[in-house]
Scaffold this motif. Structure first.
Motif, PDB file in Angstrom:
ATOM      1  N   GLY A  39       0.784  -1.225   0.000  1.00  0.00           N
ATOM      2  CA  GLY A  39       0.000   0.000   0.000  1.00  0.00           C
ATOM      3  C   GLY A  39       0.817   1.278   0.000  1.00  0.00           C
ATOM      4  N   SER A  40       2.097   1.178  -0.316  1.00  0.00           N
ATOM      5  CA  SER A  40       2.938   2.372  -0.386  1.00  0.00           C
ATOM      6  C   SER A  40       2.571   3.190  -1.619  1.00  0.00           C
ATOM      7  N   SER A  41       2.800   4.481  -1.521  1.00  0.00           N
ATOM      8  CA  SER A  41       2.654   5.357  -2.676  1.00  0.00           C
ATOM      9  C   SER A  41       3.891   5.162  -3.550  1.00  0.00           C
ATOM     10  N   VAL A  42       3.698   4.804  -4.808  1.00  0.00           N
ATOM     11  CA  VAL A  42       4.810   4.499  -5.707  1.00  0.00           C
ATOM     12  C   VAL A  42       4.805   5.472  -6.880  1.00  0.00           C
ATOM     13  N   THR A  43       5.981   6.006  -7.199  1.00  0.00           N
ATOM     14  CA  THR A  43       6.174   6.814  -8.401  1.00  0.00           C
ATOM     15  C   THR A  43       7.403   6.281  -9.122  1.00  0.00           C
ATOM     16  N   VAL A  44       7.253   6.022 -10.412  1.00  0.00           N
ATOM     17  CA  VAL A  44       8.383   5.598 -11.240  1.00  0.00           C
ATOM     18  C   VAL A  44       8.708   6.754 -12.176  1.00  0.00           C
ATOM     19  N   VAL A  45       9.974   7.176 -12.187  1.00  0.00           N
ATOM     20  CA  VAL A  45      10.424   8.272 -13.035  1.00  0.00           C
ATOM     21  C   VAL A  45      11.389   7.707 -14.073  1.00  0.00           C
ATOM     22  N   MET A  46      11.017   7.852 -15.342  1.00  0.00           N
ATOM     23  CA  MET A  46      11.797   7.362 -16.473  1.00  0.00           C
ATOM     24  C   MET A  46      12.515   8.559 -17.099  1.00  0.00           C
ATOM     25  N   VAL A  47      13.854   8.572 -17.074  1.00  0.00           N
ATOM     26  CA  VAL A  47      14.605   9.728 -17.566  1.00  0.00           C
ATOM     27  C   VAL A  47      14.631   9.787 -19.089  1.00  0.00           C
ATOM     28  N   THR A  48      14.909   8.658 -19.747  1.00  0.00           N
ATOM     29  CA  THR A  48      14.978   8.660 -21.211  1.00  0.00           C
ATOM     30  C   THR A  48      13.835   7.845 -21.808  1.00  0.00           C
ATOM     31  N   ASN A  49      13.669   7.998 -23.108  1.00  0.00           N
ATOM     32  CA  ASN A  49      12.596   7.293 -23.811  1.00  0.00           C
ATOM     33  C   ASN A  49      13.034   5.978 -24.442  1.00  0.00           C
ATOM     34  N   GLY A  50      14.308   5.640 -24.346  1.00  0.00           N
ATOM     35  CA  GLY A  50      14.767   4.392 -24.950  1.00  0.00           C
ATOM     36  C   GLY A  50      14.763   4.424 -26.462  1.00  0.00           C
ATOM     37  N   ASP A  51      15.028   5.586 -27.035  1.00  0.00           N
ATOM     38  CA  ASP A  51      14.935   5.763 -28.487  1.00  0.00           C
ATOM     39  C   ASP A  51      16.280   5.660 -29.210  1.00  0.00           C
ATOM     40  N   TYR A  52      17.210   4.922 -28.639  1.00  0.00           N
ATOM     41  CA  TYR A  52      18.542   4.757 -29.189  1.00  0.00           C
ATOM     42  C   TYR A  52      18.504   4.374 -30.672  1.00  0.00           C
ATOM     43  N   GLU A  53      19.219   5.118 -31.502  1.00  0.00           N
ATOM     44  CA  GLU A  53      19.358   4.905 -32.945  1.00  0.00           C
ATOM     45  C   GLU A  53      18.042   4.992 -33.721  1.00  0.00           C
ATOM     46  N   SER A  54      17.053   5.656 -33.165  1.00  0.00           N
ATOM     47  CA  SER A  54      15.789   5.833 -33.871  1.00  0.00           C
ATOM     48  C   SER A  54      15.776   7.203 -34.535  1.00  0.00           C
ATOM     49  N   SER A  55      15.241   7.277 -35.743  1.00  0.00           N
ATOM     50  CA  SER A  55      15.200   8.554 -36.450  1.00  0.00           C
ATOM     51  C   SER A  55      13.861   9.274 -36.265  1.00  0.00           C
ATOM     52  N   ASP A  56      12.962   8.660 -35.515  1.00  0.00           N
ATOM     53  CA  ASP A  56      11.686   9.303 -35.222  1.00  0.00           C
ATOM     54  C   ASP A  56      11.234   8.872 -33.822  1.00  0.00           C
ATOM     55  N   PHE A  57      10.029   9.237 -33.449  1.00  0.00           N
ATOM     56  CA  PHE A  57       9.540   8.950 -32.092  1.00  0.00           C
ATOM     57  C   PHE A  57       8.992   7.534 -31.921  1.00  0.00           C
ATOM     58  N   SER A  58       8.924   6.739 -32.977  1.00  0.00           N
ATOM     59  CA  SER A  58       8.236   5.448 -32.915  1.00  0.00           C
ATOM     60  C   SER A  58       8.853   4.478 -31.906  1.00  0.00           C
ATOM     61  N   VAL A  59      10.169   4.348 -31.891  1.00  0.00           N
ATOM     62  CA  VAL A  59      10.818   3.413 -30.970  1.00  0.00           C
ATOM     63  C   VAL A  59      10.635   3.873 -29.526  1.00  0.00           C
ATOM     64  N   SER A 112      19.257  11.537 -32.466  1.00  0.00           N
ATOM     65  CA  SER A 112      18.941  11.161 -33.848  1.00  0.00           C
ATOM     66  C   SER A 112      17.495  11.454 -34.219  1.00  0.00           C
ATOM     67  N   CYS A 113      16.636  11.756 -33.224  1.00  0.00           N
ATOM     68  CA  CYS A 113      15.237  12.015 -33.573  1.00  0.00           C
ATOM     69  C   CYS A 113      14.672  13.317 -33.009  1.00  0.00           C
ATOM     70  N   SER A 114      15.408  14.029 -32.161  1.00  0.00           N
ATOM     71  CA  SER A 114      14.845  15.263 -31.618  1.00  0.00           C
ATOM     72  C   SER A 114      15.912  16.099 -30.916  1.00  0.00           C
ATOM     73  N   ASP A 115      15.527  17.300 -30.542  1.00  0.00           N
ATOM     74  CA  ASP A 115      16.377  18.136 -29.697  1.00  0.00           C
ATOM     75  C   ASP A 115      15.587  18.646 -28.492  1.00  0.00           C
ATOM     76  N   LYS A 116      14.388  18.054 -28.291  1.00  0.00           N
ATOM     77  CA  LYS A 116      13.577  18.406 -27.119  1.00  0.00           C
ATOM     78  C   LYS A 116      12.801  17.204 -26.618  1.00  0.00           C
ATOM     79  N   THR A 117      12.382  17.293 -25.380  1.00  0.00           N
ATOM     80  CA  THR A 117      11.684  16.186 -24.732  1.00  0.00           C
ATOM     81  C   THR A 117      10.377  15.847 -25.428  1.00  0.00           C
ATOM     82  N   TYR A 118       9.978  14.602 -25.277  1.00  0.00           N
ATOM     83  CA  TYR A 118       8.678  14.159 -25.785  1.00  0.00           C
ATOM     84  C   TYR A 118       8.190  12.985 -24.955  1.00  0.00           C
ATOM     85  N   GLY A 119       6.902  12.782 -24.984  1.00  0.00           N
ATOM     86  CA  GLY A 119       6.285  11.651 -24.304  1.00  0.00           C
ATOM     87  C   GLY A 119       5.364  10.933 -25.269  1.00  0.00           C
ATOM     88  N   LEU A 120       4.224  10.536 -24.765  1.00  0.00           N
ATOM     89  CA  LEU A 120       3.210   9.879 -25.583  1.00  0.00           C
ATOM     90  C   LEU A 120       2.120  10.874 -25.920  1.00  0.00           C
TER      91      LEU A 120
END
Length: 148
Positions: A38-58, A113-121
């Motif tokens: 019952g703990s309050s949980v927050t997961v913080v993901m620093v990167t998007n895992g888009d290594y070697e991707s030329s767009d946001f799809s990966v 390889s795919c951006s110069d600014k942050t993005y999410g979903l």
């Protein structure tokens, strides 16, 4: 894990991970147990895992996989924050986060390889956009600000 650790209760847990899948590889048991207790949980993901991707799809695919895997552990998507920075892999000389950390000019924007600014979903914006209404440029100052 010994019984004493398993029975330890905590009020809240913030799990900070550099890349998608690290939350599962390094912390599935901890996260599951925290949710179970019952703990309050927050997961913080620093990167998007888009290594070697030329767009946001990966990156977007990996973020969706993260949400799905955390849901199995009982972590709701509202308990997950994406910082939305680039992932350029290893070794450390190639690492985007390492380059930002070493950068002397905190406002110098790095480009992946795919951006110069942050993005999410489309359905779940990254932290900076949610908080400030704009995407953060890929620079050391913004990474530090978002982590704080």
């Amino acid at each position: 894990m010994n019984q004493e650790v398993m029975e330890m209760k905590c009020g809240s847990v913030m799990f900070l991970v550099p890349h998608p899948d690290d939350e599962i590889l390094m912390g599935a048991g901890i996260l599951y147990e925290a949710v179970r207790q019952g703990s309050s949980v927050t997961v913080v993901m620093v990167t998007n895992g888009d290594y070697e991707s030329s767009d946001f799809s990966v990156g977007r695919s990996r973020l969706r996989e993260t949400l799905a895997s955390l849901e199995v552990l009982g972590v709701d998507k509202n308990q997950v924050e994406f910082l939305g920075y680039a992932d350029t892999g290893m070794p450390k000389e190639d690492s985007f986060l390492y380059q930002l950390y070493q950068e002397k000019d905190g406002s110098r924007v790095k480009e992946s390889s795919c951006s110069d600014k942050t993005y999410g979903l489309e359905e779940k914006e990254e932290f900076h956009k949610k908080k400030y209404g704009v995407h953060a440029p890929y620079d050391r100052n913004h990474v530090e600000e978002d982590l704080k």
